[in-house]
Each structure stands twice: as C-alpha cells, then as structure tokens.
Design a protein around this motif. Structure first.
Motif, mmCIF file in Angstrom:
data_model
loop_
_atom_site.group_PDB
_atom_site.id
_atom_site.type_symbol
_atom_site.label_atom_id
_atom_site.label_comp_id
_atom_site.label_asym_id
_atom_site.label_seq_id
_atom_site.Cartn_x
_atom_site.Cartn_y
_atom_site.Cartn_z
ATOM 1 N N LEU A 1 0.825 -1.208 0.000
ATOM 2 C CA LEU A 1 0.000 0.000 0.000
ATOM 3 C C LEU A 1 0.861 1.261 0.000
ATOM 4 N N ILE A 2 1.979 1.212 0.720
ATOM 5 C CA ILE A 2 2.897 2.349 0.717
ATOM 6 C C ILE A 2 3.440 2.575 -0.687
ATOM 7 N N LYS A 3 3.751 1.494 -1.387
ATOM 8 C CA LYS A 3 4.232 1.617 -2.773
ATOM 9 C C LYS A 3 3.180 2.272 -3.654
ATOM 10 N N GLU A 4 1.904 1.952 -3.398
ATOM 11 C CA GLU A 4 0.826 2.589 -4.162
ATOM 12 C C GLU A 4 0.759 4.085 -3.865
ATOM 13 N N VAL A 5 0.912 4.446 -2.577
ATOM 14 C CA VAL A 5 0.925 5.862 -2.195
ATOM 15 C C VAL A 5 2.065 6.590 -2.884
ATOM 16 N N LEU A 6 3.254 5.991 -2.861
ATOM 17 C CA LEU A 6 4.428 6.610 -3.474
ATOM 18 C C LEU A 6 4.233 6.793 -4.975
ATOM 19 N N ALA A 7 3.708 5.752 -5.626
ATOM 20 C CA ALA A 7 3.523 5.816 -7.076
ATOM 21 C C ALA A 7 2.495 6.870 -7.458
ATOM 22 N N LYS A 8 1.379 6.935 -6.715
ATOM 23 C CA LYS A 8 0.328 7.905 -7.039
ATOM 24 C C LYS A 8 0.812 9.322 -6.769
ATOM 25 N N ALA A 9 1.568 9.510 -5.672
ATOM 26 C CA ALA A 9 2.083 10.841 -5.362
ATOM 27 C C ALA A 9 3.053 11.307 -6.447
ATOM 28 N N ARG A 10 3.919 10.393 -6.920
ATOM 29 C CA ARG A 10 4.839 10.765 -8.011
ATOM 30 C C ARG A 10 4.066 11.118 -9.276
ATOM 31 N N GLU A 11 3.023 10.353 -9.564
ATOM 32 C CA GLU A 11 2.202 10.616 -10.749
ATOM 33 C C GLU A 11 1.580 12.001 -10.703
ATOM 34 N N LEU A 12 1.139 12.410 -9.502
ATOM 35 C CA LEU A 12 0.481 13.712 -9.334
ATOM 36 C C LEU A 12 1.459 14.824 -8.977
ATOM 37 N N ASP A 13 2.748 14.470 -8.894
ATOM 38 C CA ASP A 13 3.784 15.454 -8.586
ATOM 39 C C ASP A 13 3.593 16.070 -7.206
ATOM 40 N N VAL A 14 3.178 15.253 -6.227
ATOM 41 C CA VAL A 14 3.007 15.702 -4.846
ATOM 42 C C VAL A 14 4.318 15.459 -4.093
ATOM 43 N N PRO A 15 4.900 16.470 -3.474
ATOM 44 C CA PRO A 15 6.149 16.275 -2.726
ATOM 45 C C PRO A 15 5.975 15.285 -1.577
ATOM 46 N N MET A 16 7.017 14.478 -1.357
ATOM 47 C CA MET A 16 7.012 13.503 -0.257
ATOM 48 C C MET A 16 8.282 13.656 0.554
ATOM 49 N N GLN A 17 8.192 13.318 1.834
ATOM 50 C CA GLN A 17 9.353 13.431 2.722
ATOM 51 C C GLN A 17 9.335 12.290 3.723
ATOM 52 N N ARG A 18 10.466 11.577 3.821
ATOM 53 C CA ARG A 18 10.621 10.540 4.839
ATOM 54 C C ARG A 18 11.030 11.217 6.150
ATOM 55 N N VAL A 19 10.311 10.917 7.220
ATOM 56 C CA VAL A 19 10.554 11.582 8.500
ATOM 57 C C VAL A 19 10.538 10.551 9.627
ATOM 58 N N PRO A 20 11.145 10.866 10.771
ATOM 59 C CA PRO A 20 11.054 9.962 11.920
ATOM 60 C C PRO A 20 9.629 9.923 12.465
ATOM 61 N N ASN A 21 9.303 8.822 13.113
ATOM 62 C CA ASN A 21 7.956 8.643 13.649
ATOM 63 C C ASN A 21 7.588 9.733 14.651
ATOM 64 N N GLU A 22 8.604 10.275 15.354
ATOM 65 C CA GLU A 22 8.346 11.326 16.348
ATOM 66 C C GLU A 22 7.716 12.555 15.716
ATOM 67 N N LYS A 23 8.142 12.867 14.494
ATOM 68 C CA LYS A 23 7.576 14.043 13.819
ATOM 69 C C LYS A 23 6.104 13.808 13.495
ATOM 70 N N LEU A 24 5.754 12.614 13.069
ATOM 71 C CA LEU A 24 4.359 12.295 12.785
ATOM 72 C C LEU A 24 3.520 12.364 14.055
ATOM 73 N N ASN A 25 4.094 11.887 15.154
ATOM 74 C CA ASN A 25 3.367 11.905 16.428
ATOM 75 C C ASN A 25 3.128 13.320 16.940
ATOM 76 N N ARG A 26 4.004 14.247 16.544
ATOM 77 C CA ARG A 26 3.793 15.641 16.964
ATOM 78 C C ARG A 26 2.596 16.255 16.241
ATOM 79 N N ILE A 27 2.282 15.719 15.072
ATOM 80 C CA ILE A 27 1.121 16.214 14.322
ATOM 81 C C ILE A 27 -0.161 15.588 14.857
#
Length: 263
Positions: free
Chosen positions: A53-79
């Motif tokens: 499913l992550i591969k699908e997210v990555l592929a669709k985001a690249r197709e739509l030219d949506v920026p992506m960023q790999r981040v530590p889990n702590e950053k996600l938890n702050r959101i």
C-alpha cells in the motif's frame, strides 16, 4: 482601484474549517485522497515503513507530482497521536494553479500581468502578508518553489486576511527554469536586492513583470539573482539594515500600481 481595508476581514469561520482538515492520516485515507485528486501540499512518510500500500501511495504521489518526505515517527506523532500508520498528508486549503495555463489566460484576457516570485520565503506570516499586499495591488499570481518555501496553510491564509483564496498561487520545482519560461512569455523579471545601485522607482513596471523577493535572511539565491533582468533597491535611511520582506514587497508593488495608474 486598489482596496484599502480599515479593519481586519472576518475569515474565522473559514479558518476553523481549514484547521480541522489540515491533514489526512492513515495509509488508505491518504491513498484515497490522492486518487480523488484532493489538493495535497506534501506527504510525510515514516522512514522505516514499506509495503504494497505504501508503494501505491508513493507511485500515485509521483504521478500527481506531490512532494514527499521521509521523516522519523516522532515528527508524525507531533502532528497527531491518532493511528496515522506512518503516513500523514498535509492538505492545501486552495488548489495550486498551472503556471503555463495561467500565463496564456492572462494574455487572452488582455492584461499586462503583474506577478510575484518568492525565492525562499519560509515564514508563513510573511507569505500571507505578501499575498494580501499582492491581491490588494491587483497582482495576477504568486509563484513559490516546491521546496524550501512557505506554502498555503491555514496560518498563511490567516496572515493574508483571506487573500490566498483570491490570488492564484503556482508551485514550481525549479525557479531558474520558471524564470526562463516567464522570459519566453515576454515578462521582465525584477529582483529586489540591496546590492543594486538602481532605485526601485527608476524601473519600468508598465510591461508584463514578475517581482522576485528573496529569503528573509539571505535574500535572492545566486542562481535566481543572475536570471533577473534588473535589480531594484529600496533606500534604507535608518540604522536597521533592511526591511521585512513583506513590507519591501508592498513598497515595490505599489510603485508598479502608481506607474500603471498614470497610463
């Protein structure tokens, strides 16, 4: 005629809606948002996460030219501490415009376009204040880079007093390439720089023009500086060495308004 506001514009109800939907979390909801072409500013993905499913997210985001960023889990938890499954999409309150289509439509409307380019302006409040001045001055668009820049968020919308709902914003991968496209479309590109010996009032803004404002701390990047047709300096008469970028942008914008109203 430019509009001058005597009191703040009430956009609280719209902002409350925005802030409640500033992000989407979870692998499947983010994938569904991408497939529905929802306007997404960027996607934050946990560094270690993988899977089909992550591969699908990555592929669709690249197709739509949506920026992506790999981040530590702590950053996600702050959101959010909810079950984000390692994926959070930051939602854009407005849809970014296609620059090439916009350039064509402005000429078709018979306009002499006036635009703003932000080269590394990172503070959301400065971005919002610039957007407010640009909209009040009748500017036709704002261009921001895909990376290293403030983007359209609830904070920048609030600082713009709602102007970001009304002025087209284009997000481009490469500002140097973008300036080249503006040149090809007949634009003069004027950079705001204290390094210039030319006063901002001595420049002709009555032609199609894009004004470039640099980063709050370093100004225009060297690559963008070299591509500008002219550099505009605002006189500094006091002891502080520079103006706030949003103030400087407003000064130059209204010189363009003054010149164009003389016609």
């Amino acid at each position: 005629m430019p509009r001058f506001y005597s009191k703040p514009i009430n956009i609280n109800s719209n902002l409350e809606k925005l802030e409640k939907s500033d992000y989407i979390f979870g692998i499947r909801p983010v994938l569904e948002a991408l497939e529905a072409s929802k306007s997404i500013d960027k996607i934050l993905i946990k560094r270690e996460i993988n899977g089909d499913l992550i591969k699908e997210v990555l592929a669709k985001a690249r197709e739509l030219d949506v920026p992506m960023q790999r981040v530590p889990n702590e950053k996600l938890n702050r959101i959010t501490m909810k079950n984000h499954q390692g994926v959070i999409a930051i939602v854009c309150p407005v849809r970014y415009h296609n620059l090439d289509n916009l350039l064509v439509s402005l000429y078709e409307e018979g306009k002499t376009p006036l635009g703003i380019i932000l080269d590394g302006v990172t503070d959301a409040r400065n971005f919002g204040a610039i957007a407010r001045s640009a909209e009040c001055a009748g500017a036709d668009f704002i261009i921001i880079p895909e990376k290293g820049s403030a983007s359209v968020t609830s904070d920048s919308v609030r600082s713009s007093a709602g102007a970001l709902f009304h002025i087209p914003v284009c997000r481009e991968k490469d500002l140097v390439h973008t300036i080249g496209r503006l040149h090809e479309n007949g634009y003069k590109v004027v950079g705001a720089s204290e390094k210039s010996s030319e006063n901002y009032t001595e420049i002709d803004y009555k032609v199609p023009v894009a004004i470039v404002m640099g980063a709050e701390d370093t100004g225009l990047s060297p690559e963008v500086l070299r591509r500008c047709d002219q550099l505009a300096a605002i006189p500094i008469l006091g002891k502080v060495g520079s103006l706030n970028v949003s103030v400087a942008c407003g000064v130059i914008l209204y010189e363009a308004v003054r010149q164009r109203r003389v016609l």
